[in-house]
Scaffold this active site. Sequence first.
Site, PDB file in Angstrom:
ATOM      1  N   ARG A  73       0.817  -1.215   0.000  1.00 32.61           N
ATOM      2  CA  ARG A  73       0.000   0.000   0.000  1.00 32.61           C
ATOM      3  C   ARG A  73       0.855   1.272   0.000  1.00 32.61           C
ATOM      4  NH1 ARG A  73      -3.684   2.397   4.457  1.00 32.61           N
ATOM      5  NH2 ARG A  73      -5.361   3.429   3.286  1.00 32.61           N
ATOM      6  N   HIS A  77       0.391   4.644  -2.294  1.00 37.72           N
ATOM      7  CA  HIS A  77       0.173   5.983  -1.732  1.00 37.72           C
ATOM      8  C   HIS A  77       1.312   6.932  -2.070  1.00 37.72           C
ATOM      9  CE1 HIS A  77      -3.181   5.056   1.413  1.00 37.72           C
ATOM     10  NE2 HIS A  77      -3.411   4.508   0.236  1.00 37.72           N
ATOM     11  N   ASP A  85       7.929   9.157  -5.850  1.00 36.67           N
ATOM     12  CA  ASP A  85       9.105   9.957  -5.503  1.00 36.67           C
ATOM     13  C   ASP A  85       9.409   9.917  -4.007  1.00 36.67           C
ATOM     14  OD1 ASP A  85       7.014  11.335  -4.426  1.00 36.67           O
ATOM     15  OD2 ASP A  85       7.416  13.240  -5.429  1.00 36.67           O
ATOM     16  N   SER A  87       7.683  10.809  -1.621  1.00 37.82           N
ATOM     17  CA  SER A  87       7.144  11.936  -0.842  1.00 37.82           C
ATOM     18  C   SER A  87       6.394  11.435   0.391  1.00 37.82           C
ATOM     19  CB  SER A  87       6.241  12.818  -1.704  1.00 37.82           C
ATOM     20  OG  SER A  87       5.159  12.090  -2.238  1.00 37.82           O
ATOM     21  N   ASN A 105      -3.776   8.315   5.076  1.00 33.28           N
ATOM     22  CA  ASN A 105      -2.603   7.747   5.751  1.00 33.28           C
ATOM     23  C   ASN A 105      -2.673   7.750   7.269  1.00 33.28           C
ATOM     24  OD1 ASN A 105      -1.318   7.214   3.323  1.00 33.28           O
ATOM     25  ND2 ASN A 105      -0.253   9.187   3.266  1.00 33.28           N
ATOM     26  N   PRO A 174      -7.817   7.620  -3.911  1.00 34.87           N
ATOM     27  CA  PRO A 174      -9.260   7.375  -3.803  1.00 34.87           C
ATOM     28  C   PRO A 174      -9.671   7.038  -2.366  1.00 34.87           C
ATOM     29  CG  PRO A 174      -8.269   5.994  -5.517  1.00 34.87           C
ATOM     30  CD  PRO A 174      -7.148   6.675  -4.813  1.00 34.87           C
ATOM     31  N   HIS A 204      -6.204  -5.844  -2.570  1.00 38.32           N
ATOM     32  CA  HIS A 204      -7.020  -6.070  -1.371  1.00 38.32           C
ATOM     33  C   HIS A 204      -7.252  -7.558  -1.115  1.00 38.32           C
ATOM     34  CE1 HIS A 204      -8.742  -1.662  -1.472  1.00 38.32           C
ATOM     35  NE2 HIS A 204      -7.462  -1.724  -1.172  1.00 38.32           N
ATOM     36  N   ASP A 264      -3.748 -14.068  -3.613  1.00 38.95           N
ATOM     37  CA  ASP A 264      -4.406 -15.002  -4.536  1.00 38.95           C
ATOM     38  C   ASP A 264      -5.563 -14.249  -5.185  1.00 38.95           C
ATOM     39  OD1 ASP A 264      -6.346 -14.801  -2.518  1.00 38.95           O
ATOM     40  OD2 ASP A 264      -5.775 -16.700  -1.593  1.00 38.95           O
TER      41      ASP A 264
HETATM   42  C1  HEM Z   1      -9.254   1.572  -5.930  1.00 40.99           C
HETATM   43  C2  HEM Z   1      -9.175   2.460  -4.962  1.00 40.99           C
HETATM   44  C3  HEM Z   1      -8.715   2.102  -3.571  1.00 40.99           C
HETATM   45  C4  HEM Z   1      -9.324   2.460  -2.421  1.00 40.99           C
HETATM   46  C5  HEM Z   1     -10.581   3.298  -2.287  1.00 40.99           C
HETATM   47  C6  HEM Z   1      -8.575   1.870  -1.341  1.00 40.99           C
HETATM   48  C7  HEM Z   1      -8.878   2.030  -0.001  1.00 40.99           C
HETATM   49  C8  HEM Z   1      -8.285   1.331   1.030  1.00 40.99           C
HETATM   50  C9  HEM Z   1      -8.677   1.415   2.408  1.00 40.99           C
HETATM   51  C10 HEM Z   1      -9.768   2.309   2.959  1.00 40.99           C
HETATM   52  C11 HEM Z   1      -7.920   0.551   3.107  1.00 40.99           C
HETATM   53  C12 HEM Z   1      -7.999   0.271   4.615  1.00 40.99           C
HETATM   54  C13 HEM Z   1      -7.206   1.344   5.330  1.00 40.99           C
HETATM   55  C14 HEM Z   1      -7.513   1.395   6.811  1.00 40.99           C
HETATM   56  O1  HEM Z   1      -8.682   1.334   7.186  1.00 40.99           O
HETATM   57  O2  HEM Z   1      -6.557   1.549   7.612  1.00 40.99           O
HETATM   58  C15 HEM Z   1      -7.019  -0.078   2.172  1.00 40.99           C
HETATM   59  C16 HEM Z   1      -6.083  -1.014   2.499  1.00 40.99           C
HETATM   60  C17 HEM Z   1      -5.190  -1.533   1.607  1.00 40.99           C
HETATM   61  N1  HEM Z   1      -5.036  -1.163   0.302  1.00 40.99           N
HETATM   62 FE1  HEM Z   1      -6.302  -0.040  -0.785  1.00 40.99          FE
HETATM   63  N2  HEM Z   1      -7.534   1.174  -1.851  1.00 40.99           N
HETATM   64  C18 HEM Z   1      -7.565   1.295  -3.206  1.00 40.99           C
HETATM   65  C19 HEM Z   1      -6.638   0.782  -4.088  1.00 40.99           C
HETATM   66  C20 HEM Z   1      -5.507   0.116  -3.708  1.00 40.99           C
HETATM   67  C21 HEM Z   1      -4.392  -0.155  -4.565  1.00 40.99           C
HETATM   68  C22 HEM Z   1      -4.270   0.314  -6.005  1.00 40.99           C
HETATM   69  C23 HEM Z   1      -3.498  -0.862  -3.824  1.00 40.99           C
HETATM   70  C24 HEM Z   1      -2.164  -1.387  -4.231  1.00 40.99           C
HETATM   71  C25 HEM Z   1      -1.857  -1.700  -5.451  1.00 40.99           C
HETATM   72  C26 HEM Z   1      -4.063  -1.039  -2.512  1.00 40.99           C
HETATM   73  C27 HEM Z   1      -3.492  -1.764  -1.500  1.00 40.99           C
HETATM   74  C28 HEM Z   1      -4.019  -1.882  -0.219  1.00 40.99           C
HETATM   75  C29 HEM Z   1      -3.515  -2.812   0.766  1.00 40.99           C
HETATM   76  C30 HEM Z   1      -2.448  -3.843   0.535  1.00 40.99           C
HETATM   77  C31 HEM Z   1      -4.240  -2.577   1.939  1.00 40.99           C
HETATM   78  C32 HEM Z   1      -4.052  -3.243   3.300  1.00 40.99           C
HETATM   79  C33 HEM Z   1      -3.020  -2.438   4.077  1.00 40.99           C
HETATM   80  C34 HEM Z   1      -2.615  -2.998   5.419  1.00 40.99           C
HETATM   81  O3  HEM Z   1      -3.023  -4.097   5.805  1.00 40.99           O
HETATM   82  O4  HEM Z   1      -1.819  -2.325   6.112  1.00 40.99           O
HETATM   83  N3  HEM Z   1      -5.266  -0.413  -2.465  1.00 40.99           N
HETATM   84  N4  HEM Z   1      -7.264   0.429   0.913  1.00 40.99           N
END
Ligand code: HEM
Length: 339
Positions: A73, A77, A85, A87, A105, A174, A204, A264
């Site tokens: 993630r 970000h 970069d 940042s 964040n 997003p 996810h 997976d």
């Molecule tokens: C499509 C739009 C996306 C939205 C709206 C989104 C939103 C979120 C949110 C809300 C969380 C939970 C954060 C929390 O409650 O602390 C999350 C977790 C995560 N996101 Fe996304 N995300 C998006 C796309 C992505 C992309 C593109 C990636 C990576 C390529 C990604 C990788 C992750 C990962 C791996 C987690 C788990 C992080 C952890 O366990 O520490 N997400 N995301």
Amino acid sequence: MAASAMGGRLVLLPCLVVAPLLLAGAARGHPGCDSLFPQFYDHSCPRAKEIVRSVVARAIARETRMMAASLVRLHFHDCFVKGCDASVLLDNSTGIVSEKGSNPNSNSARGFEVIDEIKAALETACPGTVSCADILALADRDSTVLVGGPYWDVPLGRRDSLGASIQGSNNDIPAPNNTLPTIITKFRRQGLDVADVVALSGAHTIGLSRCTSFRQRLYNQTDNGMADATLEASYAARLRQGCPRSGGDGNLFPLDLATPARFDNLYFKNLLVGKGLLSSDEVLLTKSAETVALVKAYADDVDLFFQHFAQSMVKMGNISPLTGAQGEIRKNCRRLNGN
Ligand code: HEM
Ligand SMILES: *[C@@H]1O[C@H](CO)[C@@H](O)[C@H](O)[C@H]1NC(C)=O
Ligand SMILES: *[C@@H]1O[C@H](CO)[C@@H](O)[C@H](O)[C@H]1NC(C)=O
Ligand SMILES: *[C@@H]1O[C@H](CO)[C@@H](O)[C@H](O)[C@H]1NC(C)=O
């Protein structure tokens, strides 16, 4: 001649001279000095990739709360704000308002100590050579592979920013309750398309979300406090137990309830049965024929998902890098060299 370019002092030479002469085969087709290529550190820091991989492997092994997901993630970000970069890694200091305090964040982004550990190891092996932005890109790939996901060659040669943008972090990443058109618009702004939205949302398949990121789906204000009808009933009931109307904001839930620590395609299978956690996950299935087709294709064929995920990751990693003499190679990923 080439040897004098190894010091890292003449920053342009590894690109202008070494790549064409010494890496002629590998770099063939490489369009020019302003783009990234996997062999960037092969001469200036030959062990760079191995060092990153070993620190990431140790960090994942010692942590039960899925450090792999957090590192994946972080690169996302980073890349969505002013390009890839580093940042996102800057702390508050004179003239810098850290992106760590942004809505996406704050109380959420993590893994910064692992990046510090990698950077310290690289500074020992090859001082002032490997950028923090490249560390994020490599740590993302290594994390993905170490928990069962696809491998891709990471194009390298990014340099580190001289600033941060908390506004960019708030506006360009997003939000989980954004509509699908808004999410697609935010990806398009980065040069990414609808297929990238679906493939990259597949990240996810690992990691955790806080209650506060999806509570809105559980208690609909305009519908007698009912749960979002697209949530499978028993799943919704379970979520409501752990994520009450108020309190418990930081309670954690797997984004992929079936295999939260394994990369997976079960994330896509879950979506098909009403078990996607975030609204931004669920809308991929209900708001566009194009995204539905991709969700179904990835649920059916893990190899196709892995192939597209790897391709989209390289695309994401190429967002507006600093190259050549732009930016700097930070000694400490949390601050500018001048500070
Ligand atoms: C499509 C739009 C996306 C939205 C709206 C989104 C939103 C979120 C949110 C809300 C969380 C939970 C954060 C929390 O409650 O602390 C999350 C977790 C995560 N996101 Fe996304 N995300 C998006 C796309 C992505 C992309 C593109 C990636 C990576 C390529 C990604 C990788 C992750 C990962 C791996 C987690 C788990 C992080 C952890 O366990 O520490 N997400 N995301
Ligand atoms: C950075 O400073 C700003 C204002 O000076 C503050 O609001 C914010 O919480 C700080 N961020 C972090 C991550 O400490
Ligand atoms: C999305 O969530 C944010 C933060 O919880 C909230 O302030 C905002 O009102 C929500 N937007 C919509 C359209 O529900
Ligand atoms: C909340 O309920 C209203 C009325 O049934 C519905 O139109 C709306 O889409 C629901 N919102 C969510 C987030 O499910």
